[in-house]
Design an enzyme around this catalytic site. Structure first.
Site, PDB file in Angstrom:
ATOM      1  CG  ASP A   1     -14.397   3.736   0.043  1.00  0.00           C
ATOM      2  OD1 ASP A   1     -13.450   3.009   1.105  1.00  0.00           O
ATOM      3  OD2 ASP A   1     -13.218   4.436  -0.079  1.00  0.00           O
TER       4      ASP A   1
ATOM      5  CG  ASP B   1      -1.697   1.058   1.307  1.00  0.00           C
ATOM      6  OD1 ASP B   1      -1.786   2.353   0.763  1.00  0.00           O
ATOM      7  OD2 ASP B   1      -2.991   0.966   2.133  1.00  0.00           O
TER       8      ASP B   1
ATOM      9  CG  ASP C   1      -9.173  -0.734  -1.328  1.00  0.00           C
ATOM     10  OD1 ASP C   1      -7.820  -1.020  -1.826  1.00  0.00           O
ATOM     11  OD2 ASP C   1      -9.508   0.526  -1.740  1.00  0.00           O
TER      12      ASP C   1
ATOM     13  CG  ASP D   1      -5.425   4.700  -2.822  1.00  0.00           C
ATOM     14  OD1 ASP D   1      -5.794   4.654  -3.674  1.00  0.00           O
ATOM     15  OD2 ASP D   1      -4.927   4.599  -1.841  1.00  0.00           O
TER      16      ASP D   1
ATOM     17  CG  HIS E   1     -12.668   6.257  -5.431  1.00  0.00           C
ATOM     18  ND1 HIS E   1     -13.574   5.960  -4.751  1.00  0.00           N
ATOM     19  CD2 HIS E   1     -11.896   5.442  -4.724  1.00  0.00           C
ATOM     20  CE1 HIS E   1     -13.232   6.013  -3.213  1.00  0.00           C
ATOM     21  NE2 HIS E   1     -12.083   5.405  -3.856  1.00  0.00           N
TER      22      HIS E   1
END
Length: 923
Positions: free
Chosen positions: A406, A261, A519, A595, A653
């Site tokens: 989300d 991440d 996610d 992201d 998003h």
């Protein structure tokens, strides 16, 4: 209390996008901070200690087995070389007598690879030659090397540079307080000198920042080098925010595959990101080939090419007049596991792509809604907010397939629950969406909140379903809910339990029209090393997390896919979005590039990132439209929609702290242009759907780099700001602010003409041409000789468009010919796998347009009919057209000709799309 305060501050620093502008590199390792990468990279070329033992050769119909010996350590290994279908060989190397089993991945491959009989095996004292058809492999005895040939040409060479390393399993040496082997200490027979691993300070335990890795099994790295003579560039090994063509790592860190991440990742970097697919392709004018490194541990890949020659060598070659043949070299280094590699011998780009998907599978055909437009945000506030946004799409005449929720929809981030204040009646919300042909997608992350009032945590604790620490206790990390633990998806009992959570009587408030977004499944652990899980955690079967890290997310989506499949009784095609992925993940999920940020560089990098995963088997890729972090201006917003409309997954998003950015939130001009981009996407859904079905059947990427179809054009080898949709459309978005023109490369060696899809202006000359652009459009072109199906009646959703009529866009080539395919089914179920579909071939030849069924045994009753045909570059002097079909007999059709764009239009043939027919163009 102080520790919780420190943690809260850590999480704030980690998660707020407005406190830093770029990734914190200190959170992630470099190669020199990774002991196994450091060891492998120190190996000197040409000094390999490995040699085959010819007298141990055993052969059967499809495989040879032979012992391999390390002269420095005295350790023996077993080498297996297997002949597979589709011009592929498999090389497998493991210790002959390991202290304990080494991990071998069983989840990436679609099935057991299909073997094929060898033609011959010849042994000499120097080599062993294995022949299958026009392909052969030569295994050299000393030093050990494998050369793979096709049609007499050397295609791939393994261990040609002598960089192979296979660190045998051993017991930890007994050392004195001074750090040396204790005098007189008994050294276990499985501990050998010679490979230098024990002297590495990180071999038996390793620290990174405040984190400690116990490494109870010591050094166990595997590595091998591969050379590709005649190749000019390498591609693949996603996921990286870098160019499609891999760059030299001679003076940099290698490319890294370790699912992480990465907060606000930077572009044009080789750092590891969320996914890892260890497949590499090499391409030159003469040939394409590839290797699939079947290993799920952390992996680094060095890339070298002919351009890395030193200056002296280049001068010598220039003075002597000699030319060195181009070559790409790659070096794969993994922390654990075995050497298991597939050699794919091509010869063409599409051949090698197919060879890879034969191994790892293809994506099942998605439901049609999945190919439409999706609206998401972290987070839509409540049930009323969702309803208002969905209704506003109708108010502004914008098509929409799904609303997304989300993490804030759940009760205190406890998945499979709802926040009863914000979403008091989720079923009502779902039914309001589905009443207009839309879906709901909700997020389910792998971190489970450690809360004694949470049924899932209590069950997992009681039944032992969590991943364990080395001491056997449940692992505890930190993520969005705070203190969290993680289900072990390598345990069949855990998978069965998890699958049951999606049953409609368990996950209340959902229906079969609610789909899932997975996610944070790298897994993301905010307080873990490199923001992920400890490597010495223990999974089901006793495997360490280091062995399986890169496939962890794959196991999660595999279970989610199975849950959705069972939820509908196997009738509806699941839709799952994932951030983490591995080889073979295309069988279960769609992915997106994570992201990203609202800037032009991130818009630009979305194309090479998606092209890279597409050629690596995972076509269903997209990027957050508008950028996840920060706020785009209207120009960037528009350009992102125009580019995003030509990527397979199309979703907006954004971060919770960004401004609202639904398509109508800027100004009327922006809304209008976004509307145009959306409507253009929807008009081409018949083409998208057909290509996804063909991908499922033949494994070809849905989106493709130019060199996939034009492999001789060197200039196209590094182009990654264009893409081909199938082989029919060429797309070149605008990636710069204020652009009034863009350089478009037109491939085809002057044998192909490309037509602007709006004006039908032709471009025939191969090479770059500057094309004027306005804010209203980006350059998109259709290839001569192609037929593209479209639907021109754009409605609120694909459900409403299902029975609408088709338009065919035909562009005749210089010989007056064209062809294309159309696939039709019910757009939702698996009935197509039982022959309930139409697969149609449409051709233009000799002044006849003909529609024939490719699969005569398949059938599907469609209400769609043919509304219009446009023929660019038509035969001259056409006055009328005559349709002939079984149901309509012979019918004369109205035609018009536009001399300004040289397009012949045939209006309302009105024939059913499920029927075979012919239209003759008459003078």
């Amino acid at each position: 209390m102080a520790s919780y305060v420190r943690l809260a501050l850590f999480l704030i620093l980690l998660c707020s996008p407005f406190l830093v502008d770029a990734v914190n590199r200190d959170n992630f390792k470099r190669c020199d901070q990774s002991s196994f990468c450091r060891r492998c990279r120190k190996i000197e070329p040409g000094k390999t200690p490995y040699q085959l033992l010819p007298d141990t050769l055993i052969q059967n119909e499809s495989m040879i087995t032979i012992d391999l010996f390390n002269k420095d350590t005295g350790v023996s290994y077993v080498v297996q070389l297997t002949s597979l279908k589709e011009s592929t060989f498999r090389l497998h190397i493991n210790e002959k007598n390991p202290l304990h089993p080494r991990y071998e991945n069983e989840y990436a491959l679609h099935d057991q690879p299909q073997i094929t009989k060898l033609d011959s095996v010849e042994k000499t004292t120097e080599s062993i030659t294995v022949v299958k058809g026009e392909n052969k492999a030569i295994l050299y005895v000393n030093p050990f090397k494998i050369d793979l040939y096709s049609q007499g040409v050397l295609i791939i060479s393994a261990n040609a540079r002598g960089l192979m390393r296979f660190e045998h399993l051993r017991t930890k040496p007994v050392r004195s307080e001074q750090g040396e082997n204790a005098e007189g200490a008994e050294i276990n027979n499985n501990t050998y000198p010679g490979d230098g691993a024990d002297s590495d300070p990180g071999a038996w335990e390793e620290n990174f920042k405040e984190h400690h890795d116990a490494k109870p099994f010591g050094p166990e790295a595997v590595a091998m080098d591969f050379s590709f003579p005649g190749s000019e560039h390498a591609y693949g090994v996603p996921e990286h925010a870098d160019s499609l063509a891999l760059q030299s790592t001679k003076s940099t860190d290698p490319y890294r595959l370790y699912n992480l991440d990465v907060f606000e990742y930077e572009t044009n970097e080789r750092m590891a990101l969320y996914g890892a697919i260890p497949v590499l392709y090499a391409h030159g004018k003469e040939r394409s080939s590839g290797v699939f490194w079947h290993n799920t541990a952390e992996t680094w890949i060095d890339i070298l090419s002919s351009a890395d020659n030193n200056v002296v060598e280049s001068i010598v070659n220039f003075v002597s007049g000699s030319t060195k043949k181009s070559q790409v070299d790659a070096y794969f280094m993994s922390e654990s596991g075995v050497i298991d590699v597939f050699f794919m011998l091509g010869p063409k780009p599409l051949d090698v792509f197919k060879q890879y998907t034969v191994l790892t599978g293809t994506a099942p055909l998605p439901q049609m809604f999945a190919l439409g437009y999706h609206q998401s945000r972290w987070n839509y506030n409540d049930q009323d907010d969702v309803a208002t946004i969905a209704e506003s799409f109708d108010t502004h005449d914008l098509p929409l397939e799904a609303m997304w929720l989300d993490i804030e929809y759940a009760d205190n981030k406890k998945y499979f629950t709802w926040d009863s204040r914000k979403f008091p009646n989720p079923l009502e919300m779902v039914h309001n969406l589905t009443g207009k042909g839309r879906k709901l997608v909700v997020i389910i992350d792998p971190h489970i909140k450690r809360d004694n009032n949470y049924f899932l945590h209590n069950d997992a604790t009681s039944f032992g379903y969590y991943i364990k620490n080395r001491d056997g206790k449940d692992y505890e990390g930190w993520c969005w809910p705070g203190s969290s633990s993680y289900l072990d998806f390598f345990d069949p009992k855990v998978i069965e339990y998890y699958v049951g959570l999606y049953n409609l009587d368990k996950f209340h408030g959902t229906t079969n029209d609610v789909y899932i977004w997975n996610d944070m499944n790298e897994p993301s652990v905010f307080n873990g090393p490199e923001i992920t899980a400890l490597k010495d955690l223990v999974h089901h079967g006793g495997w360490e997390h280091r062995d399986v890290h890169n496939i962890n997310g794959h196991m999660y989506i595999r279970a989610t896919y199975e849950a959705l499949f069972r939820r509908s009784g196997g009738s509806l095609r699941p839709f799952v979005l994932t951030r983490s992925f591995f080889a073979g993940s295309q069988r279960y999920a769609t992915m997106w590039t994570g992201d990203n940020m609202a800037d032009w560089n991130h818009l630009r990098i979305s194309y090479p990132m998606c092209l890279s995963v597409a050629i690596s088997g995972m076509s269903f890729c997209g990027a957050d439209v508008g950028g996840f972090f920060k706020n785009p201006d209207s120009e960037l917003f528009i350009r992102w929609y125009q580019a995003g409309a030509w990527l397979p997954f199309f979703r907006q998003h954004s971060h919770i702290e960004t401004k609202r950015r639904e398509p109508w939130t800027f100004n009327e001009e922006t809304t209008q242009i976004v509307r145009e981009a959306l409507r253009l996407r929807y008009s081409y859904l018949p083409l998208w759907y057909t290509l996804f079905r063909e991908h499922e059947v033949n494994g070809l990427p849905v989106i493709r780099p130019l060199w996939a179809h034009y492999p001789l054009e060197s200039e196209a080898f590094t182009i990654d700001d264009h893409l081909l949709l199938g082989d029919s459309l060429l797309v070149r978005p605008v990636f710069q602010s204020g652009a009034t023109e863009v350089a478009v490369y037109f491939p085809g060696e002057n044998k192909v003409t490309w037509y602007d899809i709006d004006t039908m202006q032709p471009y025939q000359k191969t090479g770059y041409i500057k094309i004027p652009v306005t804010i209203h459009k980006i350059p998109v072109f259709q290839r001569s000789g192609s037929i593209v199906p479209r639907k021109m009646r754009i409605r609120r959703s694909t459900v409403a468009m299902k029975n609408d009529p088709y338009t065919l866009i035909i562009i005749a080539d210089s010989n007056g010919k064209a062809s294309g395919n159309l696939y039709i089914d019910d757009e939702t179920s698996f009935e197509y796998r039982h022959g309930k579909y139409l697969y149609v071939r449409i051709t233009l030849d000799s002044n006849k347009i003909t529609s024939t069924l490719i699969d005569k045994l398949a059938s599907y009753e469609t209400q769609s009919w043919l509304e219009r045909i446009d023929v660019a570059n038509p035969p001259q002097g056409i006055k009328s057209a005559q349709l002939e079909s079984h149901s309509m007999g012979r019918v004369t059709l109205e035609t018009t000709y536009n001399p300004h764009n040289n397009v012949l239009t045939i209006r309302k043939p009105a024939v059913n799309m499920g029927e075979e027919w012919t239209i003759e163009l008459l003078h």
